[in-house]
Design a protein around this motif. Structure first.
Motif, PDB file in Angstrom:
ATOM      1  N   HIS A  21      29.299  42.959  53.575  1.00 28.92           N
ATOM      2  CA  HIS A  21      28.488  42.467  52.462  1.00 28.92           C
ATOM      3  C   HIS A  21      29.400  42.077  51.299  1.00 28.92           C
ATOM      4  N   LEU A  22      28.844  41.307  50.368  1.00 32.55           N
ATOM      5  CA  LEU A  22      29.581  40.932  49.173  1.00 32.55           C
ATOM      6  C   LEU A  22      29.876  42.174  48.338  1.00 32.55           C
ATOM      7  N   ASN A  23      31.093  42.256  47.795  1.00 32.50           N
ATOM      8  CA  ASN A  23      31.375  43.325  46.850  1.00 32.50           C
ATOM      9  C   ASN A  23      31.080  42.810  45.437  1.00 32.50           C
ATOM     10  N   ASP A  24      31.218  43.690  44.448  1.00 36.82           N
ATOM     11  CA  ASP A  24      30.867  43.308  43.072  1.00 36.82           C
ATOM     12  C   ASP A  24      31.688  42.131  42.564  1.00 36.82           C
ATOM     13  N   LEU A  25      32.980  42.130  42.841  1.00 33.21           N
ATOM     14  CA  LEU A  25      33.829  41.030  42.375  1.00 33.21           C
ATOM     15  C   LEU A  25      33.434  39.714  43.043  1.00 33.21           C
ATOM     16  N   GLN A  26      33.157  39.741  44.337  1.00 35.21           N
ATOM     17  CA  GLN A  26      32.739  38.518  45.037  1.00 35.21           C
ATOM     18  C   GLN A  26      31.422  37.993  44.471  1.00 35.21           C
ATOM     19  N   ARG A  27      30.498  38.906  44.183  1.00 27.98           N
ATOM     20  CA  ARG A  27      29.233  38.489  43.573  1.00 27.98           C
ATOM     21  C   ARG A  27      29.490  37.846  42.207  1.00 27.98           C
ATOM     22  N   GLY A  28      30.378  38.480  41.445  1.00 27.80           N
ATOM     23  CA  GLY A  28      30.714  37.947  40.130  1.00 27.80           C
ATOM     24  C   GLY A  28      31.391  36.590  40.211  1.00 27.80           C
ATOM     25  N   ILE A  29      32.199  36.392  41.227  1.00 25.90           N
ATOM     26  CA  ILE A  29      32.885  35.112  41.406  1.00 25.90           C
ATOM     27  C   ILE A  29      31.879  34.013  41.709  1.00 25.90           C
ATOM     28  N   ILE A  30      30.949  34.281  42.614  1.00 26.67           N
ATOM     29  CA  ILE A  30      29.935  33.267  42.934  1.00 26.67           C
ATOM     30  C   ILE A  30      29.113  32.949  41.689  1.00 26.67           C
ATOM     31  N   GLU A  31      28.666  33.994  41.012  1.00 28.69           N
ATOM     32  CA  GLU A  31      27.871  33.795  39.801  1.00 28.69           C
ATOM     33  C   GLU A  31      28.674  33.039  38.749  1.00 28.69           C
ATOM     34  N   GLY A  32      29.946  33.408  38.580  1.00 27.07           N
ATOM     35  CA  GLY A  32      30.803  32.738  37.612  1.00 27.07           C
ATOM     36  C   GLY A  32      31.043  31.280  37.954  1.00 27.07           C
ATOM     37  N   ILE A  33      31.279  31.000  39.221  1.00 29.61           N
ATOM     38  CA  ILE A  33      31.487  29.607  39.647  1.00 29.61           C
ATOM     39  C   ILE A  33      30.239  28.785  39.355  1.00 29.61           C
ATOM     40  N   LEU A  34      29.069  29.349  39.646  1.00 27.91           N
ATOM     41  CA  LEU A  34      27.825  28.617  39.399  1.00 27.91           C
ATOM     42  C   LEU A  34      27.605  28.369  37.905  1.00 27.91           C
ATOM     43  N   LYS A  35      28.165  29.249  37.058  1.00 30.62           N
ATOM     44  CA  LYS A  35      28.062  29.084  35.600  1.00 30.62           C
ATOM     45  C   LYS A  35      29.253  28.323  35.025  1.00 30.62           C
ATOM     46  N   ARG A  36      30.111  27.802  35.909  1.00 30.94           N
ATOM     47  CA  ARG A  36      31.288  27.021  35.538  1.00 30.94           C
ATOM     48  C   ARG A  36      32.287  27.835  34.702  1.00 30.94           C
ATOM     49  N   GLN A  37      32.397  29.129  35.015  1.00 36.23           N
ATOM     50  CA  GLN A  37      33.372  29.973  34.334  1.00 36.23           C
ATOM     51  C   GLN A  37      34.735  29.838  34.994  1.00 36.23           C
ATOM     52  N   LYS A  38      35.757  30.146  34.233  1.00 38.64           N
ATOM     53  CA  LYS A  38      37.124  30.163  34.756  1.00 38.64           C
ATOM     54  C   LYS A  38      37.375  31.519  35.404  1.00 38.64           C
ATOM     55  N   ALA A  43      37.628  37.483  35.712  1.00 35.32           N
ATOM     56  CA  ALA A  43      38.534  38.628  35.822  1.00 35.32           C
ATOM     57  C   ALA A  43      38.346  39.594  34.654  1.00 35.32           C
ATOM     58  N   ASN A  44      38.188  39.073  33.452  1.00 34.16           N
ATOM     59  CA  ASN A  44      37.977  39.937  32.289  1.00 34.16           C
ATOM     60  C   ASN A  44      36.710  40.764  32.436  1.00 34.16           C
ATOM     61  N   THR A  45      35.675  40.165  32.979  1.00 38.01           N
ATOM     62  CA  THR A  45      34.406  40.874  33.167  1.00 38.01           C
ATOM     63  C   THR A  45      34.557  42.000  34.178  1.00 38.01           C
ATOM     64  N   TYR A  46      35.365  41.792  35.212  1.00 37.01           N
ATOM     65  CA  TYR A  46      35.478  42.771  36.302  1.00 37.01           C
ATOM     66  C   TYR A  46      36.757  43.610  36.229  1.00 37.01           C
ATOM     67  N   GLY A  47      37.515  43.479  35.150  1.00 41.27           N
ATOM     68  CA  GLY A  47      38.671  44.336  34.934  1.00 41.27           C
ATOM     69  C   GLY A  47      39.794  44.140  35.926  1.00 41.27           C
ATOM     70  N   CYS A  48      40.066  42.899  36.278  1.00 41.74           N
ATOM     71  CA  CYS A  48      41.181  42.613  37.178  1.00 41.74           C
ATOM     72  C   CYS A  48      41.962  41.438  36.605  1.00 41.74           C
ATOM     73  N   THR A  49      43.049  41.087  37.240  1.00 39.66           N
ATOM     74  CA  THR A  49      43.836  39.952  36.765  1.00 39.66           C
ATOM     75  C   THR A  49      43.191  38.646  37.221  1.00 39.66           C
ATOM     76  N   ALA A  50      43.507  37.594  36.504  1.00 42.27           N
ATOM     77  CA  ALA A  50      42.997  36.273  36.881  1.00 42.27           C
ATOM     78  C   ALA A  50      43.513  35.879  38.259  1.00 42.27           C
ATOM     79  N   GLY A  51      44.747  36.251  38.550  1.00 41.84           N
ATOM     80  CA  GLY A  51      45.324  35.936  39.863  1.00 41.84           C
ATOM     81  C   GLY A  51      44.574  36.617  40.989  1.00 41.84           C
TER      82      GLY A  51
END
Length: 128
Positions: A21-38, A43-51
């Motif tokens: 299943h999707l983990n929290d970061l993967q869910r956040g990435i999909i949601e962020g991409i749909l909102k046109r986020q960088k 990464a700032n929202t999920y406490g990880c590096t941009a890389g």
């Protein structure tokens, strides 16, 4: 299709094809991409590096490309998901039409049983 339905669809597709299943970061990435986020904002929202967010996003989009059989990237994610979810819904509906659902063949709203009309093309059966 709203974000919650999109996330549910992707989670179902991913689970059906990978067993995961999707983990929290993967869910956040999909949601962020749909909102046109960088990726840096995600990464700032999920406490990880941009890389790290970018690597996870790349891997996720690559898995979706393999599953859907077409290239998926940040620019076309929304249109691919819309198209693929429509295809999935159409396939599910056609499966139900082909006999995977319960069918009621006869409903009688009257208190009396119907009297059959004789079929004159068939010979009468004798009573023994």
């Amino acid at each position: 299709m709203d974000t919650a339905h999109i996330l549910q669809f992707v989670d179902e597709v991913l689970s059906a094809n990978t067993g995961k299943h999707l983990n929290d970061l993967q869910r956040g990435i999909i949601e962020g991409i749909l909102k046109r986020q960088k990726y840096s904002d995600i990464a700032n929202t999920y406490g990880c590096t941009a890389g790290h967010a970018k690597d996870v996003g790349y891997e996720l989009l690559h898995m979706l490309s393999d599953i859907f059989g077409e290239p998926v990237d940040k620019r076309n994610l929304k249109s691919v998901l819309k198209r693929q979810s429509t295809i999935k819904i159409a396939l599910n509906n056609s499966n139900n039409i082909e006999g995977n659902s319960n069918t009621i063949n006869y409903i009688n709203g009257c208190s009396e049983l119907p009297t059959p009309t004789p079929d004159k093309s068939q010979p009468a059966t004798p009573d023994y």
